[in-house]
Design a protein around this motif. Structure first.
Motif, PDB file in Angstrom:
ATOM      1  N   ILE A 135       0.837  -1.206   0.000  1.00 61.54           N
ATOM      2  CA  ILE A 135       0.000   0.000   0.000  1.00 61.54           C
ATOM      3  C   ILE A 135       0.867   1.249   0.000  1.00 61.54           C
ATOM      4  O   ILE A 135       0.641   2.193  -0.771  1.00 61.54           O
ATOM      5  N   ALA A 136       1.875   1.262   0.883  1.00 63.64           N
ATOM      6  CA  ALA A 136       2.770   2.416   0.947  1.00 63.64           C
ATOM      7  C   ALA A 136       3.557   2.578  -0.347  1.00 63.64           C
ATOM      8  O   ALA A 136       3.796   3.700  -0.817  1.00 63.64           O
ATOM      9  N   GLY A 160       1.451   4.255  -2.914  1.00 65.30           N
ATOM     10  CA  GLY A 160       1.252   5.665  -2.616  1.00 65.30           C
ATOM     11  C   GLY A 160       2.460   6.525  -2.922  1.00 65.30           C
ATOM     12  O   GLY A 160       2.315   7.686  -3.327  1.00 65.30           O
ATOM     13  N   ARG A 161       3.652   5.953  -2.766  1.00 69.76           N
ATOM     14  CA  ARG A 161       4.878   6.748  -2.904  1.00 69.76           C
ATOM     15  C   ARG A 161       5.597   6.549  -4.232  1.00 69.76           C
ATOM     16  O   ARG A 161       6.359   7.416  -4.664  1.00 69.76           O
ATOM     17  N   ARG A 214       4.064   5.299  -7.418  1.00 71.01           N
ATOM     18  CA  ARG A 214       2.933   4.841  -8.231  1.00 71.01           C
ATOM     19  C   ARG A 214       3.355   4.306  -9.587  1.00 71.01           C
ATOM     20  O   ARG A 214       2.766   3.346 -10.094  1.00 71.01           O
ATOM     21  N   ASP A 229      -1.673   4.950   4.790  1.00 70.55           N
ATOM     22  CA  ASP A 229      -2.849   5.710   4.380  1.00 70.55           C
ATOM     23  C   ASP A 229      -3.636   4.899   3.361  1.00 70.55           C
ATOM     24  O   ASP A 229      -3.276   4.845   2.183  1.00 70.55           O
ATOM     25  N   THR A 285      -6.489   5.456   2.143  1.00 73.84           N
ATOM     26  CA  THR A 285      -7.293   6.227   1.192  1.00 73.84           C
ATOM     27  C   THR A 285      -6.601   6.351  -0.161  1.00 73.84           C
ATOM     28  O   THR A 285      -7.264   6.593  -1.170  1.00 73.84           O
ATOM     29  N   THR A 286      -5.272   6.153  -0.170  1.00 67.50           N
ATOM     30  CA  THR A 286      -4.561   6.204  -1.448  1.00 67.50           C
ATOM     31  C   THR A 286      -5.038   5.107  -2.396  1.00 67.50           C
ATOM     32  O   THR A 286      -4.916   5.243  -3.613  1.00 67.50           O
ATOM     33  N   THR A 345      -7.300   6.052  -5.297  1.00 67.05           N
ATOM     34  CA  THR A 345      -6.743   6.765  -6.454  1.00 67.05           C
ATOM     35  C   THR A 345      -6.139   5.822  -7.474  1.00 67.05           C
ATOM     36  O   THR A 345      -5.733   6.267  -8.562  1.00 67.05           O
ATOM     37  N   LEU A 346      -6.045   4.542  -7.154  1.00 67.18           N
ATOM     38  CA  LEU A 346      -5.376   3.586  -8.036  1.00 67.18           C
ATOM     39  C   LEU A 346      -6.380   3.025  -9.044  1.00 67.18           C
ATOM     40  O   LEU A 346      -7.154   2.114  -8.745  1.00 67.18           O
TER      41      LEU A 346
END
Length: 282
Positions: free
Chosen positions: A105-106, A109-110, A112, A208, A210-211, A214-215
């Motif tokens: 997940i991280a 987010g970082r 992509r 997070d 919630t990211t 956005t995927l």
């Protein structure tokens, strides 16, 4: 084609990896706590023979190297991001189990650009359970057991502490002998100190979810599949429920009869979920 274990330097550490190099977008697997790449053996064996895959040992696990000092979630994320870049196969499908799902997940987010899609099996984002009445009791029990496991290992009771974590926090009563064979138990005992380091990481809660909303692919559809076991402990089922409520776009699949240790107990079913996920995105 060779699937021999080899090391690849990714900055300050070298990660041990195995891969099957066939045409197509690889599936990269990130293992969870107390494990190494061998925890994925039966899952990758169940994939179609033409599917490319990569398994690796996170820093401080298996045959990968480590650095001194407190380890951090961000280091795991940077390691796998560099690994994807060096493999030259990105963006790729990333599959994470347990703490490996947190890393995934991280990562998305970082970094992509390196992630084509995610398959997440029960990420332990327990911070999502704060203030949720229906899981308050099991959450307190899990937190208490985590503290007890840490204390036992710190005092030198290696097997008692590791077994306590496995049975009371991760996989459930009786799983130490019923789910894990001698090889799996040996891997977990060998990684007890690395688990302690992970448990002290101040970044481990910095996830997070919630990211995940956005995927999406070019068609606007989510590229995330959240997977859970019907027989998992209440804490993991609670986290899955919270993620689904916060990010309703993610697809959810439940594996009947599986607990938190599905890569070991239900590898064929888990492999089928992964391939169905990839087919859906074509």
């Amino acid at each position: 084609m060779s699937t021999d274990l080899r090391r690849m330097a990714v900055g300050e550490v070298a990660l041990a990896i195995r891969q099957r190099q066939t045409p197509g977008t690889p599936r990269l697997f990130i293992h969870g706590s107390l494990e190494d790449h061998r925890g994925w053996d039966e899952v990758v064996a169940a994939l179609p023979v033409d599917v490319p895959w990569v398994v690796y040992d996170r820093r401080g696990h298996g045959a990968s190297t480590n650095m001194t000092g407190q380890g951090r979630l961000s280091q795991d994320v940077e390691d796998v991001a560099r690994l994807i870049e060096q493999l030259g196969k990105g963006p790729i499908h990333v599959v994470g189990h347990s703490y490996g799902a947190n890393v995934a997940i991280a990562l998305a987010g970082r970094f992509r650009k390196g992630v084509k899609s995610l398959v997440l099996y029960e990420p332990p984002v327990f911070g999502l359970l704060r203030g949720v009445p229906e899981v308050a009791k099991p959450l307190r029990a899990a937190q208490r057991s985590m503290g007890e496991a840490k204390s036992l290992i710190e005092e030198g009771a290696l097997e008692r502490g590791t077994k306590h974590f496995v049975e009371e926090v991760a996989f459930g009563t009786g799983s130490w002998g019923a789910l894990l064979d001698a090889n799996a138990r040996g891997r977990m005992l060998a990684h007890a100190d690395t688990w302690l380091d992970q448990a002290r990481d101040p970044e481990r809660f910095d996830i997070d979810v919630t990211t995940l909303g956005t995927l999406r692919n070019a068609s606007g559809n989510s590229v995330v599949t959240l997977v859970s076991g019907a027989a998992s402990l209440a804490t993991f089922r609670g986290v899955v429920s919270q993620i689904r409520s916060r990010v309703p776009t993610v697809r959810h699949v439940e594996i009947p009869g599986a607990g938190h240790g599905a890569p070991l107990s239900h590898p064929v079913e888990f492999a089928a979920v992964i391939e169905a996920h990839v087919r859906r995105l074509r």
